[in-house]
Design an enzyme around this catalytic site. Structure first.
Site, PDB file in Angstrom:
ATOM      1  N   CYS A 148      -3.462   1.611   6.545  1.00 50.19           N
ATOM      2  CA  CYS A 148      -3.787   0.930   7.807  1.00 50.19           C
ATOM      3  C   CYS A 148      -4.370   1.899   8.840  1.00 50.19           C
ATOM      4  O   CYS A 148      -5.084   1.474   9.741  1.00 50.19           O
ATOM      5  CB  CYS A 148      -2.569   0.210   8.358  1.00 50.19           C
ATOM      6  SG  CYS A 148      -1.133   1.252   8.502  1.00 50.19           S
ATOM      7  N   GLU A 194       3.688  -4.362  12.590  1.00 46.39           N
ATOM      8  CA  GLU A 194       2.821  -3.226  12.252  1.00 46.39           C
ATOM      9  C   GLU A 194       1.653  -3.798  11.470  1.00 46.39           C
ATOM     10  O   GLU A 194       1.775  -4.051  10.268  1.00 46.39           O
ATOM     11  CB  GLU A 194       3.589  -2.227  11.362  1.00 46.39           C
ATOM     12  CG  GLU A 194       4.739  -1.531  12.044  1.00 46.39           C
ATOM     13  CD  GLU A 194       4.288  -0.366  12.896  1.00 46.39           C
ATOM     14  OE1 GLU A 194       3.079  -0.080  12.959  1.00 46.39           O
ATOM     15  OE2 GLU A 194       5.160   0.250  13.508  1.00 46.39           O
ATOM     16  N   ASN A 236       0.822  -1.232   0.000  1.00 44.27           N
ATOM     17  CA  ASN A 236       0.000   0.000   0.000  1.00 44.27           C
ATOM     18  C   ASN A 236       0.849   1.271   0.000  1.00 44.27           C
ATOM     19  O   ASN A 236       0.520   2.253  -0.677  1.00 44.27           O
ATOM     20  CB  ASN A 236      -1.007  -0.011   1.157  1.00 44.27           C
ATOM     21  CG  ASN A 236      -0.367  -0.157   2.509  1.00 44.27           C
ATOM     22  OD1 ASN A 236       0.758  -0.650   2.628  1.00 44.27           O
ATOM     23  ND2 ASN A 236      -1.059   0.267   3.543  1.00 44.27           N
ATOM     24  N   GLU A 255       7.537   2.369  14.897  1.00 46.98           N
ATOM     25  CA  GLU A 255       8.516   2.855  13.909  1.00 46.98           C
ATOM     26  C   GLU A 255       8.448   4.374  13.955  1.00 46.98           C
ATOM     27  O   GLU A 255       7.373   4.953  14.084  1.00 46.98           O
ATOM     28  CB  GLU A 255       8.168   2.316  12.520  1.00 46.98           C
ATOM     29  CG  GLU A 255       8.323   0.801  12.463  1.00 46.98           C
ATOM     30  CD  GLU A 255       8.096   0.187  11.090  1.00 46.98           C
ATOM     31  OE1 GLU A 255       7.308   0.739  10.306  1.00 46.98           O
ATOM     32  OE2 GLU A 255       8.706  -0.860  10.813  1.00 46.98           O
ATOM     33  N   LYS A 314      12.032  -8.619   1.966  1.00 44.48           N
ATOM     34  CA  LYS A 314      11.163  -9.054   0.881  1.00 44.48           C
ATOM     35  C   LYS A 314      10.041  -8.033   0.776  1.00 44.48           C
ATOM     36  O   LYS A 314       9.299  -7.810   1.730  1.00 44.48           O
ATOM     37  CB  LYS A 314      10.565 -10.428   1.159  1.00 44.48           C
ATOM     38  CG  LYS A 314       9.824 -10.978  -0.049  1.00 44.48           C
ATOM     39  CD  LYS A 314       8.833 -12.067   0.287  1.00 44.48           C
ATOM     40  CE  LYS A 314       7.535 -11.557   0.843  1.00 44.48           C
ATOM     41  NZ  LYS A 314       6.786 -10.636  -0.048  1.00 44.48           N
ATOM     42  N   GLY A 335       1.740  -5.608   7.574  1.00 41.12           N
ATOM     43  CA  GLY A 335       0.749  -6.279   6.728  1.00 41.12           C
ATOM     44  C   GLY A 335      -0.472  -6.631   7.546  1.00 41.12           C
ATOM     45  O   GLY A 335      -0.776  -5.973   8.552  1.00 41.12           O
TER      46      GLY A 335
HETATM   47  P1  NAD Z   1      -1.827 -10.158   2.933  1.00 39.38           P
HETATM   48  O1  NAD Z   1      -1.727 -10.231   4.398  1.00 39.38           O
HETATM   49  O2  NAD Z   1      -1.943 -11.444   2.175  1.00 39.38           O
HETATM   50  O3  NAD Z   1      -0.555  -9.397   2.328  1.00 39.38           O
HETATM   51  C1  NAD Z   1      -0.060  -8.213   2.880  1.00 39.38           C
HETATM   52  C2  NAD Z   1       1.442  -8.180   2.609  1.00 39.38           C
HETATM   53  O4  NAD Z   1       2.089  -9.192   3.345  1.00 39.38           O
HETATM   54  C3  NAD Z   1       1.769  -8.448   1.142  1.00 39.38           C
HETATM   55  O5  NAD Z   1       2.745  -7.546   0.722  1.00 39.38           O
HETATM   56  C4  NAD Z   1       2.280  -9.875   1.109  1.00 39.38           C
HETATM   57  O6  NAD Z   1       3.284 -10.072   0.143  1.00 39.38           O
HETATM   58  C5  NAD Z   1       2.842 -10.053   2.483  1.00 39.38           C
HETATM   59  N1  NAD Z   1       2.684 -11.425   2.958  1.00 39.38           N
HETATM   60  C6  NAD Z   1       1.580 -12.194   2.872  1.00 39.38           C
HETATM   61  N2  NAD Z   1       1.810 -13.405   3.424  1.00 39.38           N
HETATM   62  C7  NAD Z   1       3.089 -13.383   3.854  1.00 39.38           C
HETATM   63  C8  NAD Z   1       3.916 -14.348   4.510  1.00 39.38           C
HETATM   64  N3  NAD Z   1       3.467 -15.560   4.877  1.00 39.38           N
HETATM   65  N4  NAD Z   1       5.190 -13.994   4.792  1.00 39.38           N
HETATM   66  C9  NAD Z   1       5.669 -12.781   4.460  1.00 39.38           C
HETATM   67  N5  NAD Z   1       4.928 -11.832   3.846  1.00 39.38           N
HETATM   68  C10 NAD Z   1       3.654 -12.139   3.556  1.00 39.38           C
HETATM   69  O7  NAD Z   1      -3.043  -9.245   2.559  1.00 39.38           O
HETATM   70  P2  NAD Z   1      -3.484  -8.600   1.183  1.00 39.38           P
HETATM   71  O8  NAD Z   1      -4.730  -9.273   0.712  1.00 39.38           O
HETATM   72  O9  NAD Z   1      -2.357  -8.425   0.236  1.00 39.38           O
HETATM   73  O10 NAD Z   1      -3.831  -7.199   1.740  1.00 39.38           O
HETATM   74  C11 NAD Z   1      -5.015  -6.983   2.436  1.00 39.38           C
HETATM   75  C12 NAD Z   1      -4.844  -6.908   3.917  1.00 39.38           C
HETATM   76  O11 NAD Z   1      -3.517  -6.634   4.266  1.00 39.38           O
HETATM   77  C13 NAD Z   1      -5.670  -5.784   4.466  1.00 39.38           C
HETATM   78  O12 NAD Z   1      -6.855  -6.289   5.004  1.00 39.38           O
HETATM   79  C14 NAD Z   1      -4.807  -5.131   5.501  1.00 39.38           C
HETATM   80  O13 NAD Z   1      -5.200  -5.491   6.785  1.00 39.38           O
HETATM   81  C15 NAD Z   1      -3.463  -5.707   5.328  1.00 39.38           C
HETATM   82  N6  NAD Z   1      -2.424  -4.731   5.019  1.00 39.38           N
HETATM   83  C16 NAD Z   1      -1.992  -3.967   6.033  1.00 39.38           C
HETATM   84  C17 NAD Z   1      -1.013  -3.041   5.814  1.00 39.38           C
HETATM   85  C18 NAD Z   1      -0.490  -2.171   6.919  1.00 39.38           C
HETATM   86  O14 NAD Z   1       0.104  -1.157   6.631  1.00 39.38           O
HETATM   87  N7  NAD Z   1      -0.636  -2.556   8.177  1.00 39.38           N
HETATM   88  C19 NAD Z   1      -0.485  -2.899   4.541  1.00 39.38           C
HETATM   89  C20 NAD Z   1      -0.954  -3.719   3.506  1.00 39.38           C
HETATM   90  C21 NAD Z   1      -1.922  -4.648   3.771  1.00 39.38           C
END
Ligand code: NAD
Length: 475
Positions: free
Chosen positions: A283, A249, A151, A457, A174, A227
C-alpha cells in the site's frame, strides 16, 4: 508440507469437519495447495461468545502479564520464521527472503507492544475545588473484529492482534482467504505463548458475509480493516451505522518527487528496488513518479536499467527477486492498466505484458509519456508498474501529488533542506519519506489521511483506537 488450515475458536483449532471449504492456490504454479474451512454461523456465534467471555477476564489482567505473552509470541515467531515464511511464499508468492523477513520484522511489533502496553497511562486533572479528585482512565474498548489482507499476511494481522490484545481487548480476526497460512501460524504462536482461550479467534469465509455478521453484532465494539478503499468505505459505513469505532488502513497511490538536486543514481536504484518489493503489492509502494526535467532522462535510464535486471520467478527459487502476483485477478488488473496507458499515448519502456506461465506473473514495467488523467496516474496499480512523468515547477509537482483522494505515503528526493522541508509540509500524506524509505517500523505510526484511512498502527499512537476514555470525579 504446507500449513494445515484451520479455524481457531475459543482456544480450539478446528479442521474442516464437514464445513464448506475453499481451495488455496500457489500463485507461482496455479496449483491447489490446501483447503480452507469456512466458518458456519454457529462458529461465528461461538467466536463472539468466547471473545465476550474472555474480555471480562483479559481486561483485568495486569499489563505485565499481557506483556509477557506478547514477548513470548515474538520469541516463538523468530524460532518459526523459516517455516512460516516458506508457507507465505507458497500461498502469497513473494520471494522467500521477503517472507522470512516479514516474520522476523513482525516479531518486533510484538515486542514493541509488549513494552508499550505497560505505559497506557491516564492523567490527573487539577480540580476547581480542593476536596475534588478528578482523573482520566483509558480502558479497553471491548471485543474487536479485524479483517486483514493478503499482501503482508503476517504483518497486517499481527499488528492488529498485538494492539488489541496489548490494550486488553479481545479479538475475532478474518484473514485473507487467498493467503491464509500466516494467520493460522499466528493463532498457533499466541496459543503456544499461553494466551487464554477466547482472547483471539480466527475465522474464514465469504468476506462480506463474515464482516457484516460481526460488525452488526452488539458484542463487537470496534472494527479494524486493512484493504482497499472501496471495501474500507463499505465497512466504515456499516460500523458508523452501528456506532462502532474503527481503524481503517486503506490503499494509497504514493507520489514520488525527485528534484533536480537529488542524488539521481542512488534515488533511481533505490526506488526501482522498492517498486518491485512484493511485486508492487504494497500500500506504500512508490507508484507515481514525478521527476524534475533536468535529471529526468538520467533517472529514467537508471531506473529502467535496475528494474530490467530484476529476476522474476517462483519465490522459492534462490535467484528470484520478484515473485508472481498474489492471484490471477491481479494480472487481469495489470493488463487493464496497460491497455488504458497505451490508449492514453503512454510509451512502454520495459515490460507491459503478462509472462507466459502457469503462474500469475506480470513483469516489472516502466511507462512514460502519460497525461495526468491516465488510469496509472489516478488509480493505485498495486502491482509492478511504474509511470514516470517530468515536472519543471516544484509547486506544480506538489499540486499534482496532492490532486488525488489518496493520502497514505509519499517520497521526496532532494539534497536541499529547504526543498525537503517545503515538500514535507505541503504533501497531503500520512507518511513522508525523504531520501530513503523509513515507514512501517514498530516504533513509528503508520496510517493515512484523506481516503487512505483513519487511525494509526504502531508508534505510541498504536493503542489509541483500542481504548476508550473514562472521566472519574469524586469528593
Ligand atoms: P479487496 O478489497 O477485494 O480485498 C482486500 C482484502 O480485503 C482481502 O483480503 C479480502 O479478503 C478483504 N475483503 C474484501 N471484501 C471484504 C469485506 N466485505 N469484508 C471484509 N473483508 C473484505 O481487493 P483485492 O482485489 O483483493 O486487492 C486489491 C486491492 O486491495 C488493491 O487495489 C489495494 O488497494 C487493496 N489492498 C490494500 C492493502 C493495504 O495494505 N492497504 C492490502 C491489500 C489490498
Amino acid at each position: 508440507m504446507y500449513e494445515k488450515l484451520v479455524l481457531y475458536i475459543d482456544g480450539n483449532f478446528i479442521e474442516t469437519e464437514g464445513r464448506k471449504t475453499e481451495p488455496v492456490f500457489n500463485p507461482a504454479s496455479g496449483e491447489i495447495i490446501g483447503q480452507l474451512p469456512h466458518a458456519t454461523r454457529e462458529d461465528l456465534d461461538r467466536a463472539l461468545a468466547a471473545a465476550q467471555r474472555a474480555f471480562e477476564t483479559w481486561k483485568k489482567t495486569s499489563p505485565v502479564e499481557r506483556s509477557t505473552i506478547l514477548r513470548r509470541v515474538a520469541e516463538l515467531a523468530r524460532e518459526r520464521a523459516e517455516a512460516i515464511g516458506r508457507n507465505i511464499t507458497l500461498d502469497q508468492g513473494k520471494p522467500l527472503a521477503e517472507s522470512v523477513g516479514e516474520v522476523n520484522v513482525c516479531a518486533e511489533h510484538a515486542e514493541w507492544h509488549a513494552e508499550e502496553c505497560r505505559r497506557i497511562y491516564g492523567r490527573v486533572i487539577p480540580p476547581r475545588r480542593p476536596d475534588v479528585r478528578q482523573f482520566v482512565l483509558r480502558e479497553p474498548v471491548g471485543v474487536c473484529a479485524a479483517f486483514t489482507p493478503w499482501n503482508f499476511p503476517f504483518n497486517q494481522a499481527i499488528r492488529k492482534m498485538v494492539a488489541a490484545l496489548g490494550s486488553g481487548c479481545t479479538l475475532i480476526l478474518k484473514g485473507p482467504e487467498t493467503a491464509p497460512s500466516a494467520v493460522v501460524a499466528l493463532a498457533r504462536l499466541f496459543h503456544d505463548a499461553g494466551l487464554p482461550a477466547g482472547c483471539l479467534n480466527i475465522v474464514w469465509g465469504v468476506p462480506h458475509e463474515i464482516s457484516e455478521y460481526l460488525i452488526k453484532s452488539p458484542i463487537v465494539r470496534k472494527v479494524s480493516f486493512t484493504g482497499s478503499i472501496a471495501v474500507g468505505k463499505q465497512l466504515a459505513s456499516m460500523a458508523g451505522a452501528h456506532m462502532k469505532r474503527g481503524t481503517w488502513e486503506l490503499g494509497g497511490h504514493s507520489p514520488v518527487l525527485v528534484f533536480d538536486d537529488a542524488n539521481v543514481d542512488q534515488a533511481a536504484t533505490m526506488l526501482a528496488k522498492l517498486k518491485i518489493r512484493n511485486a508492487g503489492q504494497v500500500c506504500v509502494s512508490p507508484s507515481r513518479f514525478y521527476v524534475q526535467s533536468k535529471i529526468y532522462d538520467r533517472f529514467a535510464e537508471r531506473f529502467t536499467k535496475t528494474i530490467g535486471s530484476i529476476s522474476v520467478g517462483d519465490g522459492l527459487e534462490k535467484a528470484t527477486q520478484m515473485g508472481p502476483l498474489a492471484h490471477a485477478r491481479r494480472v487481469d488488473v495489470m493488463e487493464a492498466f496497460m491497455e488504458d496507458a497505451r490508449a492514453h499515448g503512454g510509451e512502454v519502456v520495459i515490460g507491459g505484458t503478462r509472462l507466459k506461465s502457469s503462474g500469475f506473473f506480470f513483469p516489472p514495467t516502466v511507462v512514460t509519456g502519460l497525461p495526468d488523467n491516465a488510469k496509472l496516474m489516478t488509480d493505485e496499480p498495486f502491482g509492478p508498474i511504474a509511470p514516470l512523468v517530468p515536472f519543471t515547477d516544484p509547486e506544480d509537482a506538489i499540486r499534482r501529488a496532492n490532486s488525488l483522494p489518496y493520502g497514505l505515503s509519499s517520497y521526496v528526493f532532494t539534497e536541499s533542506l529547504k526543498t525537503a522541508t517545503y515538500a514535507a509540509n505541503a504533501l497531503e500524506a500520512g507518511m513522508v519519506n525523504i531520501n530513503h524509505f523509513g515507514s512501517a517500523l514498530s516504533e513509528t505510526p503508520f496510517g493515512g489521511v484523506k481516503d487512505s484511512g483513519i487511525g494509526s498502527e504502531g508508534g505510541t499512537e498504536t493503542f489509541d483506537g483500542y481504548l476508550v476514555t473514562k472521566f472519574v470525579t469524586h469528593v
